[in-house]
Design a protein around this motif. Sequence first.
Motif, PDB file in Angstrom:
ATOM      1  N   ALA A  30       0.830  -1.206   0.000  1.00  0.00           N
ATOM      2  CA  ALA A  30       0.000   0.000   0.000  1.00  0.00           C
ATOM      3  C   ALA A  30       0.867   1.261   0.000  1.00  0.00           C
ATOM      4  N   LEU A  31       1.916   1.257   0.796  1.00  0.00           N
ATOM      5  CA  LEU A  31       2.822   2.403   0.822  1.00  0.00           C
ATOM      6  C   LEU A  31       3.500   2.589  -0.530  1.00  0.00           C
ATOM      7  N   TRP A  32       3.936   1.499  -1.121  1.00  0.00           N
ATOM      8  CA  TRP A  32       4.580   1.551  -2.430  1.00  0.00           C
ATOM      9  C   TRP A  32       3.600   2.068  -3.484  1.00  0.00           C
ATOM     10  N   THR A  33       2.326   1.651  -3.373  1.00  0.00           N
ATOM     11  CA  THR A  33       1.304   2.112  -4.312  1.00  0.00           C
ATOM     12  C   THR A  33       1.088   3.616  -4.175  1.00  0.00           C
ATOM     13  N   VAL A  34       1.117   4.112  -2.961  1.00  0.00           N
ATOM     14  CA  VAL A  34       0.935   5.549  -2.746  1.00  0.00           C
ATOM     15  C   VAL A  34       2.143   6.330  -3.271  1.00  0.00           C
ATOM     16  N   LEU A  35       3.335   5.803  -3.025  1.00  0.00           N
ATOM     17  CA  LEU A  35       4.544   6.512  -3.435  1.00  0.00           C
ATOM     18  C   LEU A  35       4.835   6.393  -4.929  1.00  0.00           C
ATOM     19  N   ARG A  36       4.533   5.256  -5.516  1.00  0.00           N
ATOM     20  CA  ARG A  36       4.818   5.009  -6.936  1.00  0.00           C
ATOM     21  C   ARG A  36       3.588   4.410  -7.629  1.00  0.00           C
ATOM     22  N   PRO A  37       2.552   5.180  -7.842  1.00  0.00           N
ATOM     23  CA  PRO A  37       1.326   4.606  -8.406  1.00  0.00           C
ATOM     24  C   PRO A  37       1.517   4.067  -9.829  1.00  0.00           C
ATOM     25  N   ALA A  38       2.352   4.707 -10.625  1.00  0.00           N
ATOM     26  CA  ALA A  38       2.539   4.237 -12.000  1.00  0.00           C
ATOM     27  C   ALA A  38       3.195   2.852 -12.010  1.00  0.00           C
ATOM     28  N   ARG A  39       4.200   2.659 -11.173  1.00  0.00           N
ATOM     29  CA  ARG A  39       4.855   1.351 -11.112  1.00  0.00           C
ATOM     30  C   ARG A  39       3.919   0.289 -10.557  1.00  0.00           C
ATOM     31  N   ALA A  40       3.131   0.660  -9.589  1.00  0.00           N
ATOM     32  CA  ALA A  40       2.181  -0.297  -9.026  1.00  0.00           C
ATOM     33  C   ALA A  40       1.153  -0.704 -10.080  1.00  0.00           C
ATOM     34  N   LEU A  41       0.682   0.261 -10.864  1.00  0.00           N
ATOM     35  CA  LEU A  41      -0.270  -0.050 -11.926  1.00  0.00           C
ATOM     36  C   LEU A  41       0.364  -0.965 -12.971  1.00  0.00           C
ATOM     37  N   THR A  42       1.626  -0.716 -13.306  1.00  0.00           N
ATOM     38  CA  THR A  42       2.338  -1.584 -14.245  1.00  0.00           C
ATOM     39  C   THR A  42       2.452  -3.000 -13.692  1.00  0.00           C
ATOM     40  N   LEU A  43       2.756  -3.112 -12.416  1.00  0.00           N
ATOM     41  CA  LEU A  43       2.859  -4.429 -11.786  1.00  0.00           C
ATOM     42  C   LEU A  43       1.517  -5.154 -11.814  1.00  0.00           C
ATOM     43  N   VAL A  44       0.441  -4.432 -11.530  1.00  0.00           N
ATOM     44  CA  VAL A  44      -0.889  -5.045 -11.544  1.00  0.00           C
ATOM     45  C   VAL A  44      -1.244  -5.494 -12.958  1.00  0.00           C
ATOM     46  N   ARG A  45      -0.927  -4.678 -13.958  1.00  0.00           N
ATOM     47  CA  ARG A  45      -1.202  -5.069 -15.343  1.00  0.00           C
ATOM     48  C   ARG A  45      -0.436  -6.329 -15.725  1.00  0.00           C
ATOM     49  N   ARG A  46       0.826  -6.389 -15.360  1.00  0.00           N
ATOM     50  CA  ARG A  46       1.629  -7.576 -15.685  1.00  0.00           C
ATOM     51  C   ARG A  46       1.098  -8.810 -14.968  1.00  0.00           C
ATOM     52  N   ALA A  47       0.723  -8.650 -13.721  1.00  0.00           N
ATOM     53  CA  ALA A  47       0.182  -9.778 -12.969  1.00  0.00           C
ATOM     54  C   ALA A  47      -1.112 -10.267 -13.611  1.00  0.00           C
ATOM     55  N   TRP A  48      -1.957  -9.341 -14.046  1.00  0.00           N
ATOM     56  CA  TRP A  48      -3.204  -9.715 -14.710  1.00  0.00           C
ATOM     57  C   TRP A  48      -2.918 -10.435 -16.023  1.00  0.00           C
ATOM     58  N   TRP A  49      -1.913  -9.970 -16.784  1.00  0.00           N
ATOM     59  CA  TRP A  49      -1.543 -10.615 -18.040  1.00  0.00           C
ATOM     60  C   TRP A  49      -1.040 -12.037 -17.785  1.00  0.00           C
ATOM     61  N   VAL A  50      -0.220 -12.213 -16.742  1.00  0.00           N
ATOM     62  CA  VAL A  50       0.282 -13.546 -16.403  1.00  0.00           C
ATOM     63  C   VAL A  50      -0.871 -14.459 -15.999  1.00  0.00           C
ATOM     64  N   TYR A  51      -1.807 -13.944 -15.237  1.00  0.00           N
ATOM     65  CA  TYR A  51      -2.958 -14.736 -14.814  1.00  0.00           C
ATOM     66  C   TYR A  51      -3.786 -15.182 -16.021  1.00  0.00           C
ATOM     67  N   ARG A  52      -4.059 -14.243 -16.929  1.00  0.00           N
ATOM     68  CA  ARG A  52      -4.852 -14.587 -18.117  1.00  0.00           C
ATOM     69  C   ARG A  52      -4.116 -15.591 -18.997  1.00  0.00           C
ATOM     70  N   THR A  53      -2.821 -15.395 -19.175  1.00  0.00           N
ATOM     71  CA  THR A  53      -2.039 -16.322 -19.985  1.00  0.00           C
ATOM     72  C   THR A  53      -2.028 -17.715 -19.360  1.00  0.00           C
ATOM     73  N   ALA A  54      -1.860 -17.788 -18.060  1.00  0.00           N
ATOM     74  CA  ALA A  54      -1.869 -19.085 -17.376  1.00  0.00           C
ATOM     75  C   ALA A  54      -3.234 -19.748 -17.495  1.00  0.00           C
ATOM     76  N   SER A  55      -4.304 -18.958 -17.414  1.00  0.00           N
ATOM     77  CA  SER A  55      -5.648 -19.530 -17.557  1.00  0.00           C
ATOM     78  C   SER A  55      -5.852 -20.088 -18.954  1.00  0.00           C
ATOM     79  N   ARG A  56      -5.424 -19.356 -19.955  1.00  0.00           N
ATOM     80  CA  ARG A  56      -5.548 -19.844 -21.335  1.00  0.00           C
ATOM     81  C   ARG A  56      -4.705 -21.099 -21.538  1.00  0.00           C
ATOM     82  N   TRP A  57      -3.493 -21.068 -21.012  1.00  0.00           N
ATOM     83  CA  TRP A  57      -2.619 -22.222 -21.155  1.00  0.00           C
ATOM     84  C   TRP A  57      -3.231 -23.454 -20.485  1.00  0.00           C
TER      85      TRP A  57
END
Length: 99
Positions: free
Chosen positions: A60-87
């Motif tokens: 949460a602190l990291w998200t407040v201090l670096r919201p752009a990086r946190a959003l990038t991390l969430v996007r990548r995690a979502w992409w990995v989740y979707r790819t794993a589900s498809r696989w």
Amino acid sequence: MVHTEIVLRQQQLLLRSGSLRQRLANEANSLRRPLAMMDLAFTGLRWLYRHPAWPVGAFALWTVLRPARALTLVRRAWWVYRTASRWRQWSVILPKFLN
């Protein structure tokens, strides 16, 4: 067997047992450091399991201090989740087509 033969055999076995114990101790020495590191890692994981608020608070602190990086991390995690589900779906369907 004569009593002296039994005693001699017992002494031979005791000597062999001692040498095998020494060999095991020498070989186990090489595993001491990796096992200690694994023990430390498991201790850390147990601590995280018992204190889940710390990593959540740090994120949460990291998200407040670096919201752009946190959003990038969430996007990548979502992409990995979707790819794993498809696989996972393809790994169930694909063997049916290959047979």
